[in-house]
Design an enzyme around this catalytic site. Structure first.
Site, mmCIF file in Angstrom:
data_model
loop_
_atom_site.group_PDB
_atom_site.id
_atom_site.type_symbol
_atom_site.label_atom_id
_atom_site.label_comp_id
_atom_site.label_asym_id
_atom_site.label_seq_id
_atom_site.Cartn_x
_atom_site.Cartn_y
_atom_site.Cartn_z
ATOM 1 N N HIS A 261 37.928 50.942 42.150
ATOM 2 C CA HIS A 261 39.247 49.670 41.290
ATOM 3 C C HIS A 261 38.292 48.769 40.924
ATOM 4 C CE1 HIS A 261 42.672 47.095 41.354
ATOM 5 N NE2 HIS A 261 42.924 47.905 40.366
ATOM 6 N N SER A 262 38.519 48.514 39.636
ATOM 7 C CA SER A 262 38.174 47.179 38.944
ATOM 8 C C SER A 262 36.552 46.745 39.404
ATOM 9 C CB SER A 262 39.072 45.912 39.582
ATOM 10 O OG SER A 262 38.943 44.760 39.061
ATOM 11 N N TYR A 263 36.582 45.675 40.029
ATOM 12 C CA TYR A 263 35.134 45.276 40.376
ATOM 13 C C TYR A 263 34.364 46.427 41.166
ATOM 14 C CZ TYR A 263 31.982 43.396 44.020
ATOM 15 O OH TYR A 263 30.868 43.036 44.762
ATOM 16 N N HIS B 125 47.266 46.365 36.119
ATOM 17 C CA HIS B 125 45.743 46.776 36.704
ATOM 18 C C HIS B 125 45.867 47.515 37.984
ATOM 19 C CE1 HIS B 125 41.293 46.139 37.041
ATOM 20 N NE2 HIS B 125 41.569 45.348 38.053
#
Length: 308
Positions: free
Chosen positions: A141-143, A287
């Site tokens: 997820h994300s980073y 997000h």
């Protein structure tokens, strides 16, 4: 055919009788005190019970073969607790869940220093993969799109499928700040300089706002699991000389809620995924789709594991 006394003795035994289904009443010898039809029906019932047990065992065996291992890697400012809503939905289908602890984050946040790096987080996840015999569905997820890209570069044979949850998709030599607008990089450096000794990025309401979390249960859930992060992890380039993620089937989950401020930062990666021929699924959330819409994300991951 069995001798009469043998059949009679077998019928008295408590264990399941292993027999071949009789073609008609005449193929089963009569035991003492049992009528011809009664004896045939008992044998048939025992046979059917045996077949039901066998069918159940086969189903269980097939289910064990279809079980997948999901490795769920959280993003910046978050922790393994971010998966607390999603993980049970996968486990109830019989799948194994691994949520690696990233150095200096979450339950390990007391070890967060300026020395914590992206490559250490790649190593943290790689060590978890070493404990698994089969291939895994690797979710970032994300980073953590950076993290799982680094992991699969070193261990391509351990990954069955990649799933990028509204995540960065890097190329060789890129860092997170290369993938964000220049003004966001300047903002992060400013925060680290003013409030974090040049490297620490404190957690707080600003992240929740950026991720599009409105007041309510989801925002409270994420807030309770926040931790500080390091600018160094955003600044460190990732070496992907062989770009091995390109050879692994991948899914991108794009969060598309209208009131989601960071959406423009991650939309380019959804476009990149489509250009690469990846499956792209859209979720109408901010997000943290795995918090706002855990059931929908679970179905996407289950389909990914099943290969559909």
């Amino acid at each position: 055919m069995w001798p009469r006394t043998e059949l009679s003795n077998r019928l008295k035994q408590p264990r399941v009788l292993r027999v071949v289904c009789p073609q008609d009443d005449r193929t089963v010898n009569r035991g003492k005190g049992l009528g011809e039809r009664h004896e045939s029906q008992l044998a048939l019932n025992l046979y059917c019970t045996e077949q039901e047990d066998l069918t159940r065992s086969v189903r269980q065996l097939l289910n064990s073969f279809s079980m997948s291992t999901f490795v769920l890697v959280h993003g910046a400012w978050q922790s393994t607790g971010t998966w607390d809503l999603l993980a049970p939905l996968l486990r109830k289908h019989g799948h194994r869940i691994i949520t690696p602890i990233l150095r200096g984050l979450g339950v390990d946040q007391r070890h967060l220093t300026s020395d914590v790096t992206l490559h250490q987080h790649v190593d943290d996840v790689s060590m978890e993969l070493a404990t698994v015999q089969d291939t895994v569905v690797l979710v970032g997820h994300s980073y953590a799109g950076m993290v799982i890209s680094g992991v699969v570069e070193s261990h391509p044979n351990r990954v069955q499928k990649l799933v990028f949850l509204d995540a960065f998709i890097p190329e060789d030599g890129q860092c997170v700040l290369d993938l964000l607008p220049a003004e966001m990089g300047a903002y992060f450096r400013s925060v680290a300089g003013e409030r974090g000794e040049g490297w620490r990025l404190p957690s707080g309401e600003s992240q929740l706002d950026l991720w599009g979390l409105k007041p309510g249960e989801a925002r409270d859930f994420v807030r309770e699991r926040l931790c500080d992060f390091s600018l160094r992890c955003f600044e460190e380039p990732l070496r992907l000389r062989k770009n091995r993620k390109a050879s692994i089937p991948a899914v991108f989950v794009s969060c598309i809620a209208e009131a989601y401020p960071a959406r423009p930062f991650f939309e380019p990666f959804a476009k990149k995924a489509r250009a690469c021929g990846w499956q792209v699924s859209e979720v109408n959330s901010g997000h943290d789709c795995h918090v706002e819409s855990p059931g929908e994300v679970a179905q996407i991951l289950l389909s990914a594991a099943a290969g559909s």
